[in-house]
Scaffold this motif. Structure first.
Motif, PDB file in Angstrom:
ATOM      1  N   VAL A 171       0.827  -1.201   0.000  1.00 30.60           N
ATOM      2  CA  VAL A 171       0.000   0.000   0.000  1.00 30.60           C
ATOM      3  C   VAL A 171       0.867   1.260   0.000  1.00 30.60           C
ATOM      4  N   THR A 172       1.893   1.295   0.834  1.00 35.29           N
ATOM      5  CA  THR A 172       2.669   2.520   1.034  1.00 35.29           C
ATOM      6  C   THR A 172       3.935   2.601   0.190  1.00 35.29           C
ATOM      7  N   GLY A 173       4.400   1.475  -0.288  1.00 32.61           N
ATOM      8  CA  GLY A 173       5.685   1.427  -0.984  1.00 32.61           C
ATOM      9  C   GLY A 173       6.729   0.814  -0.081  1.00 32.61           C
ATOM     10  N   ARG A 174       7.549  -0.032  -0.625  1.00 27.06           N
ATOM     11  CA  ARG A 174       8.542  -0.776   0.165  1.00 27.06           C
ATOM     12  C   ARG A 174       9.559   0.154   0.822  1.00 27.06           C
ATOM     13  N   GLU A 175       9.925   1.226   0.153  1.00 30.09           N
ATOM     14  CA  GLU A 175      10.935   2.113   0.705  1.00 30.09           C
ATOM     15  C   GLU A 175      10.392   3.011   1.809  1.00 30.09           C
ATOM     16  N   ALA A 176       9.078   3.185   1.884  1.00 31.68           N
ATOM     17  CA  ALA A 176       8.499   4.061   2.901  1.00 31.68           C
ATOM     18  C   ALA A 176       8.438   3.383   4.264  1.00 31.68           C
ATOM     19  N   VAL A 177       7.898   2.166   4.324  1.00 27.62           N
ATOM     20  CA  VAL A 177       7.733   1.453   5.593  1.00 27.62           C
ATOM     21  C   VAL A 177       8.825   0.399   5.696  1.00 27.62           C
ATOM     22  N   GLN A 178       9.623   0.493   6.770  1.00 33.13           N
ATOM     23  CA  GLN A 178      10.733  -0.425   6.956  1.00 33.13           C
ATOM     24  C   GLN A 178      10.378  -1.594   7.847  1.00 33.13           C
ATOM     25  N   ASP A 179       9.456  -1.388   8.809  1.00 31.71           N
ATOM     26  CA  ASP A 179       9.131  -2.466   9.739  1.00 31.71           C
ATOM     27  C   ASP A 179       7.765  -2.218  10.345  1.00 31.71           C
ATOM     28  N   LEU A 180       7.170  -3.286  10.842  1.00 34.44           N
ATOM     29  CA  LEU A 180       5.898  -3.233  11.538  1.00 34.44           C
ATOM     30  C   LEU A 180       6.154  -3.757  12.952  1.00 34.44           C
ATOM     31  N   LEU A 181       5.882  -2.922  13.938  1.00 39.48           N
ATOM     32  CA  LEU A 181       6.155  -3.263  15.327  1.00 39.48           C
ATOM     33  C   LEU A 181       4.845  -3.550  16.047  1.00 39.48           C
ATOM     34  N   VAL A 182       4.682  -4.753  16.547  1.00 41.91           N
ATOM     35  CA  VAL A 182       3.450  -5.142  17.230  1.00 41.91           C
ATOM     36  C   VAL A 182       3.494  -4.578  18.644  1.00 41.91           C
TER      37      VAL A 182
END
Length: 188
Positions: A171-182
Motif C-alpha cells: 500500500v505505502t511502498g517498500r521504501e516508505a515502511v521499513q518495519d511493523l512493530l506489534v
C-alpha cells in the motif's frame, strides 16, 4: 580329514593376527572440527557473515566505513535487512489506530485486539499518515480473514507480522515502511 565349520573357524582365527585400531581418523576429525570452528568464528567476527558482530564496528566512527569493511553499515545496505542498523535520524514511528477484529463463533476466543506502529523513513512519515485509511483497511481485511488455527499455531505472531508488513508495504511502498512493530496482540 574333514573339519566342521566350527572347527575351521576356530583354526582360522588362531592363524590371523589381531588388528589394532588406528586413532588417525579420530585425531583428523578433531583437527578439522577445530579448524572449521575457528574459521566460522573468524567469518562471523570479521563481518563476512550477515549475523556476526564485528569487533571493528565499536571502534571509531560507526557511520563511516573503511573501504573493504564488509561488516559495516554503508549506503549500499538495504534498510529492511535485520542485520543493518538504521541511523535514528532517518526513522520515524507512525501509530496505527487500534483494531478490534471478530474471530467468529467457532472458537472460545471471540475478539482480537491489535495495535501496531510502523517504522518509516522520516521523509515518508507524512505520506504514510496520508495513506493510513488504506493501511487500516488492509490490516483489518487480513486479520478478519484469519482462522483461529492461524493464531494458535507456534510462531504465528512472527508469520502474521511478516504478512502484515508485506501488505502494508504494498500500500505505502517498500521504501516508505521499513518495519511493523506489534504493540498489542490480545485475544479475548
Amino acid at each position: 580329514m574333514v573339519m566342521s565349520d566350527a572347527t575351521a573357524d576356530a583354526a582360522g582365527d588362531a592363524e590371523t593376527p589381531k588388528k589394532t585400531s588406528s586413532k588417525l581418523p579420530l585425531i583428523l576429525g578433531i583437527v578439522l572440527a577445530l579448524a572449521g570452528g575457528g574459521g566460522g568464528f573468524f567469518a562471523a567476527w570479521s563481518g563476512m557473515l550477515p549475523f556476526g558482530g564485528s569487533a571493528h564496528a565499536d571502534e571509531g566512527d560507526a557511520g563511516h566505513a573503511a573501504p573493504g569493511d564488509h561488516g559495516s553499515t554503508g549506503d549500499h545496505a538495504a534498510p529492511d535487512d535485520p542485520g543493518v542498523a538504521v541511523p535514528m535520524g532517518d526513522v520515524a514511528f507512525v501509530e496505527v489506530p487500534q483494531l478490534v477484529v471478530s474471530l467468529g463463533t467457532t472458537t472460545d476466543m471471540h475478539h482480537l485486539r491489535f495495535r501496531t506502529s510502523l517504522e518509516v523513513a522520516a521523509s515518508a512519515a507524512a505520506d504514510v499518515e496520508t495513506l493510513m485509511p488504506r493501511v487500516v483497511d488492509v490490516l483489518n481485511t487480513y486479520l478478519r480473514a484469519l482462522e483461529p488455527s492461524d493464531i494458535d499455531a507456534p510462531g504465528a505472531l512472527i508469520r502474521l507480522r511478516a504478512q502484515m508488513l508485506r501488505r502494508v508495504q504494498l500500500v505505502t511502498g517498500r521504501e516508505a515502511v521499513q518495519d511493523l512493530l506489534v504493540q498489542e496482540f490480545v485475544l479475548n
